[in-house]
Design a protein around this motif. Structure first.
Motif, PDB file in Angstrom:
ATOM      1  N   ALA A  55       0.841  -1.194   0.000  1.00 22.90           N
ATOM      2  CA  ALA A  55       0.000   0.000   0.000  1.00 22.90           C
ATOM      3  C   ALA A  55       0.876   1.244   0.000  1.00 22.90           C
ATOM      4  O   ALA A  55       2.085   1.175   0.239  1.00 22.90           O
ATOM      5  CB  ALA A  55      -0.919  -0.007   1.215  1.00 22.90           C
ATOM      6  N   LYS A  56       0.254   2.396  -0.270  1.00 21.77           N
ATOM      7  CA  LYS A  56       0.965   3.664  -0.197  1.00 21.77           C
ATOM      8  C   LYS A  56       0.830   4.244   1.210  1.00 21.77           C
ATOM      9  O   LYS A  56      -0.246   4.239   1.798  1.00 21.77           O
ATOM     10  CB  LYS A  56       0.418   4.657  -1.227  1.00 21.77           C
ATOM     11  N   SER A  57       1.937   4.749   1.724  1.00 21.17           N
ATOM     12  CA  SER A  57       1.943   5.312   3.061  1.00 21.17           C
ATOM     13  C   SER A  57       1.368   6.728   3.062  1.00 21.17           C
ATOM     14  O   SER A  57       1.626   7.514   2.147  1.00 21.17           O
ATOM     15  CB  SER A  57       3.370   5.346   3.607  1.00 21.17           C
ATOM     16  N   ASP A  58       0.584   7.046   4.096  1.00 20.37           N
ATOM     17  CA  ASP A  58       0.073   8.411   4.248  1.00 20.37           C
ATOM     18  C   ASP A  58       0.740   9.115   5.434  1.00 20.37           C
ATOM     19  O   ASP A  58       0.324  10.197   5.840  1.00 20.37           O
ATOM     20  CB  ASP A  58      -1.444   8.408   4.428  1.00 20.37           C
ATOM     21  N   PHE A 106      12.432   3.124   7.408  1.00 18.27           N
ATOM     22  CA  PHE A 106      12.027   4.516   7.218  1.00 18.27           C
ATOM     23  C   PHE A 106      11.034   4.617   6.076  1.00 18.27           C
ATOM     24  O   PHE A 106      11.240   4.065   4.992  1.00 18.27           O
ATOM     25  CB  PHE A 106      13.239   5.413   6.912  1.00 18.27           C
ATOM     26  N   VAL A 107       9.949   5.351   6.329  1.00 12.12           N
ATOM     27  CA  VAL A 107       8.872   5.484   5.345  1.00 12.12           C
ATOM     28  C   VAL A 107       8.552   6.964   5.165  1.00 12.12           C
ATOM     29  O   VAL A 107       8.419   7.705   6.141  1.00 12.12           O
ATOM     30  CB  VAL A 107       7.598   4.737   5.804  1.00 12.12           C
ATOM     31  N   ASP A 108       8.417   7.386   3.903  1.00 16.96           N
ATOM     32  CA  ASP A 108       8.004   8.752   3.601  1.00 16.96           C
ATOM     33  C   ASP A 108       6.586   8.727   3.038  1.00 16.96           C
ATOM     34  O   ASP A 108       6.105   7.680   2.556  1.00 16.96           O
ATOM     35  CB  ASP A 108       8.956   9.387   2.594  1.00 16.96           C
ATOM     36  N   ILE A 109       5.913   9.854   3.080  1.00 14.19           N
ATOM     37  CA  ILE A 109       4.551   9.942   2.552  1.00 14.19           C
ATOM     38  C   ILE A 109       4.552   9.615   1.056  1.00 14.19           C
ATOM     39  O   ILE A 109       5.348  10.156   0.285  1.00 14.19           O
ATOM     40  CB  ILE A 109       3.973  11.351   2.784  1.00 14.19           C
ATOM     41  N   GLY A 110       3.673   8.722   0.642  1.00 12.80           N
ATOM     42  CA  GLY A 110       3.577   8.347  -0.762  1.00 12.80           C
ATOM     43  C   GLY A 110       4.422   7.149  -1.135  1.00 12.80           C
ATOM     44  O   GLY A 110       4.328   6.633  -2.261  1.00 12.80           O
ATOM     45  N   ASP A 111       5.276   6.666  -0.221  1.00 10.92           N
ATOM     46  CA  ASP A 111       6.105   5.490  -0.505  1.00 10.92           C
ATOM     47  C   ASP A 111       5.247   4.229  -0.539  1.00 10.92           C
ATOM     48  O   ASP A 111       4.230   4.124   0.158  1.00 10.92           O
ATOM     49  CB  ASP A 111       7.176   5.305   0.564  1.00 10.92           C
ATOM     50  N   TYR A 112       5.680   3.254  -1.348  1.00 11.01           N
ATOM     51  CA  TYR A 112       5.050   1.939  -1.302  1.00 11.01           C
ATOM     52  C   TYR A 112       5.658   1.153  -0.145  1.00 11.01           C
ATOM     53  O   TYR A 112       6.883   1.077  -0.009  1.00 11.01           O
ATOM     54  CB  TYR A 112       5.272   1.182  -2.614  1.00 11.01           C
ATOM     55  N   ILE A 113       4.809   0.588   0.700  1.00 10.57           N
ATOM     56  CA  ILE A 113       5.279  -0.184   1.840  1.00 10.57           C
ATOM     57  C   ILE A 113       4.734  -1.601   1.768  1.00 10.57           C
ATOM     58  O   ILE A 113       3.649  -1.847   1.244  1.00 10.57           O
ATOM     59  CB  ILE A 113       4.863   0.460   3.185  1.00 10.57           C
ATOM     60  N   LEU A 143       3.627  -7.110   6.503  1.00  7.59           N
ATOM     61  CA  LEU A 143       3.480  -8.549   6.709  1.00  7.59           C
ATOM     62  C   LEU A 143       2.986  -8.814   8.124  1.00  7.59           C
ATOM     63  O   LEU A 143       3.649  -8.450   9.098  1.00  7.59           O
ATOM     64  CB  LEU A 143       4.822  -9.257   6.489  1.00  7.59           C
ATOM     65  N   ASP A 144       1.813  -9.435   8.237  1.00  9.28           N
ATOM     66  CA  ASP A 144       1.254  -9.762   9.549  1.00  9.28           C
ATOM     67  C   ASP A 144       1.288  -8.554  10.488  1.00  9.28           C
ATOM     68  O   ASP A 144       1.750  -8.638  11.628  1.00  9.28           O
ATOM     69  CB  ASP A 144       2.013 -10.932  10.178  1.00  9.28           C
ATOM     70  N   ASP A 145       0.857  -7.392   9.986  1.00  4.35           N
ATOM     71  CA  ASP A 145       0.728  -6.141  10.757  1.00  4.35           C
ATOM     72  C   ASP A 145       2.032  -5.370  10.939  1.00  4.35           C
ATOM     73  O   ASP A 145       2.032  -4.285  11.527  1.00  4.35           O
ATOM     74  CB  ASP A 145       0.115  -6.395  12.146  1.00  4.35           C
ATOM     75  N   ASP A 146       3.155  -5.889  10.449  1.00 10.04           N
ATOM     76  CA  ASP A 146       4.434  -5.188  10.586  1.00 10.04           C
ATOM     77  C   ASP A 146       4.968  -4.751   9.223  1.00 10.04           C
ATOM     78  O   ASP A 146       4.981  -5.539   8.271  1.00 10.04           O
ATOM     79  CB  ASP A 146       5.482  -6.086  11.255  1.00 10.04           C
ATOM     80  N   ILE A 147       5.428  -3.496   9.125  1.00 12.03           N
ATOM     81  CA  ILE A 147       6.072  -3.018   7.904  1.00 12.03           C
ATOM     82  C   ILE A 147       7.453  -3.655   7.798  1.00 12.03           C
ATOM     83  O   ILE A 147       8.269  -3.540   8.721  1.00 12.03           O
ATOM     84  CB  ILE A 147       6.197  -1.486   7.904  1.00 12.03           C
ATOM     85  N   ILE A 148       7.720  -4.332   6.698  1.00 14.32           N
ATOM     86  CA  ILE A 148       9.014  -5.004   6.548  1.00 14.32           C
ATOM     87  C   ILE A 148       9.839  -4.453   5.392  1.00 14.32           C
ATOM     88  O   ILE A 148      11.019  -4.767   5.269  1.00 14.32           O
ATOM     89  CB  ILE A 148       8.841  -6.534   6.363  1.00 14.32           C
ATOM     90  N   THR A 149       9.224  -3.638   4.522  1.00 10.34           N
ATOM     91  CA  THR A 149       9.981  -3.093   3.407  1.00 10.34           C
ATOM     92  C   THR A 149       9.335  -1.816   2.892  1.00 10.34           C
ATOM     93  O   THR A 149       8.148  -1.574   3.098  1.00 10.34           O
ATOM     94  CB  THR A 149      10.096  -4.115   2.252  1.00 10.34           C
ATOM     95  N   CYS A 150      10.148  -0.980   2.228  1.00 12.73           N
ATOM     96  CA  CYS A 150       9.679   0.260   1.632  1.00 12.73           C
ATOM     97  C   CYS A 150      10.494   0.497   0.371  1.00 12.73           C
ATOM     98  O   CYS A 150      11.707   0.252   0.349  1.00 12.73           O
ATOM     99  CB  CYS A 150       9.845   1.422   2.608  1.00 12.73           C
ATOM    100  N   ALA A 151       9.835   0.946  -0.706  1.00 10.03           N
ATOM    101  CA  ALA A 151      10.545   1.085  -1.975  1.00 10.03           C
ATOM    102  C   ALA A 151      10.194   2.385  -2.683  1.00 10.03           C
ATOM    103  O   ALA A 151       9.928   2.408  -3.881  1.00 10.03           O
ATOM    104  CB  ALA A 151      10.253  -0.107  -2.883  1.00 10.03           C
ATOM    105  N   GLN A 205       8.768   5.169  -4.677  1.00  9.45           N
ATOM    106  CA  GLN A 205       7.592   5.233  -5.548  1.00  9.45           C
ATOM    107  C   GLN A 205       7.506   4.042  -6.503  1.00  9.45           C
ATOM    108  O   GLN A 205       6.682   4.027  -7.410  1.00  9.45           O
ATOM    109  CB  GLN A 205       7.614   6.532  -6.367  1.00  9.45           C
ATOM    110  N   ASP A 206       8.365   3.037  -6.303  1.00 14.48           N
ATOM    111  CA  ASP A 206       8.444   1.916  -7.249  1.00 14.48           C
ATOM    112  C   ASP A 206       7.688   0.708  -6.703  1.00 14.48           C
ATOM    113  O   ASP A 206       8.159   0.027  -5.801  1.00 14.48           O
ATOM    114  CB  ASP A 206       9.912   1.553  -7.501  1.00 14.48           C
ATOM    115  N   LEU A 207       6.519   0.446  -7.274  1.00 14.82           N
ATOM    116  CA  LEU A 207       5.684  -0.666  -6.814  1.00 14.82           C
ATOM    117  C   LEU A 207       6.347  -2.012  -7.075  1.00 14.82           C
ATOM    118  O   LEU A 207       6.305  -2.913  -6.236  1.00 14.82           O
ATOM    119  CB  LEU A 207       4.319  -0.607  -7.497  1.00 14.82           C
ATOM    120  N   SER A 208       6.983  -2.173  -8.248  1.00 20.87           N
ATOM    121  CA  SER A 208       7.595  -3.459  -8.590  1.00 20.87           C
ATOM    122  C   SER A 208       8.736  -3.794  -7.640  1.00 20.87           C
ATOM    123  O   SER A 208       8.878  -4.949  -7.215  1.00 20.87           O
ATOM    124  CB  SER A 208       8.103  -3.450 -10.036  1.00 20.87           C
ATOM    125  N   ASN A 209       9.555  -2.808  -7.285  1.00 22.54           N
ATOM    126  CA  ASN A 209      10.655  -3.049  -6.354  1.00 22.54           C
ATOM    127  C   ASN A 209      10.130  -3.416  -4.969  1.00 22.54           C
ATOM    128  O   ASN A 209      10.688  -4.279  -4.284  1.00 22.54           O
ATOM    129  CB  ASN A 209      11.558  -1.814  -6.252  1.00 22.54           C
TER     130      ASN A 209
END
Length: 229
Positions: free
Chosen positions: A162-165, A174-181, A184-192, A194-198
């Motif tokens: 999903a996109k972070s708000d 670290f997550v910025d506004i608009g990043d794809y995150i 997994l099971d309620d925990d953020i494990i990755t952020c990429a 603006q690149d959805l495929s990555n």
């Protein structure tokens, strides 16, 4: 292999390229469902919570009797679940909450709804609901369906992209506004960024024991996401 499809001949043609068939069983689920309704009150019905037209249609195809619309940002009420259980009209009703916040609502329904015996499968996402449904024989007894569904949830991880708000650091990521995150099971494990495929690629690789899992299933919201997946 257990498959739900409107075109069994296409599935058979595809898999026949890889070898011969030892045993086949093809049944029309829609006819079975309608015949059961005509016969009167059933032994078992399934009530599922679904968020969106896609999952509602999919769950119906898989044998769910009644759908309650709701999800992460739209929790369902006790009354709406009770109404669906009443419409399902069966001796035993299996509820798939498909969201951790709705499990408690289902437990309340179990306390107050007395026209049927309520059984709750603690599914926490639409994906878990799909998995539970995909492994059952809809014409089995409620005991067998309940056992199969609960067993299906063992060792399962579910997540979403999903996109972070919000901006911040969560679970060391670290997550910025608009990043794809990737959650997994309620925990953020990755952020990429603006690149959805990555993000999708990184997310799958970070699922615990993903290299030895039997399968990874991806649900896409639209045609563009489906092509990417």
């Amino acid at each position: 292999i257990h498959i739900h499809t409107l075109k069994p001949e296409a599935v058979m043609t595809y898999y026949h390229r890889y070898g011969e068939f030892i045993k086949l069983k093809i049944e029309n689920m829609t006819i079975q469902h309608n015949e059961t309704l005509i016969a009167g009150k059933k032994d078992v019905s399934i009530v599922a919570v679904a968020d969106g037209d896609g999952f509602e249609s999919l769950f119906k195809e898989m044998g769910v009797t009644e759908i309650v619309r709701g999800g992460q940002s739209n929790n369902v009420s006790v009354m709406s679940l009770c109404d669906s259980c009443n419409d399902a009209s069966a001796k035993h009703i299996i509820i798939l909450p498909n969201n951790k916040n709705i499990i408690m609502t289902a437990e309340k329904v179990k306390e107050i709804f007395k026209d049927s015996t309520i059984h709750i499968i603690p599914t926490k996402s639409m994906a878990e609901g799909y998995l539970a449904l995909s492994l059952i024989d809809i014409n089995s007894s409620y005991e067998e369906i309940e056992l199969t569904m609960n067993k299906a949830l063992e060792g399962v991880h579910t997540g979403l992209i999903a996109k972070s708000d919000k901006r911040g650091t969560y679970n060391g990521v670290f997550v910025d506004i608009g990043d794809y995150i990737g959650v997994l099971d309620d925990d953020i494990i990755t952020c990429a960024d603006q690149d959805l495929s990555n993000c999708l690629s990184s997310f799958i690789s970070k699922i615990p024991d993903s290299d030895i899992m039997e399968s990874v299933m991806i649900f896409a919201d639209n045609a563009e996401d489906k092509a990417l997946a």
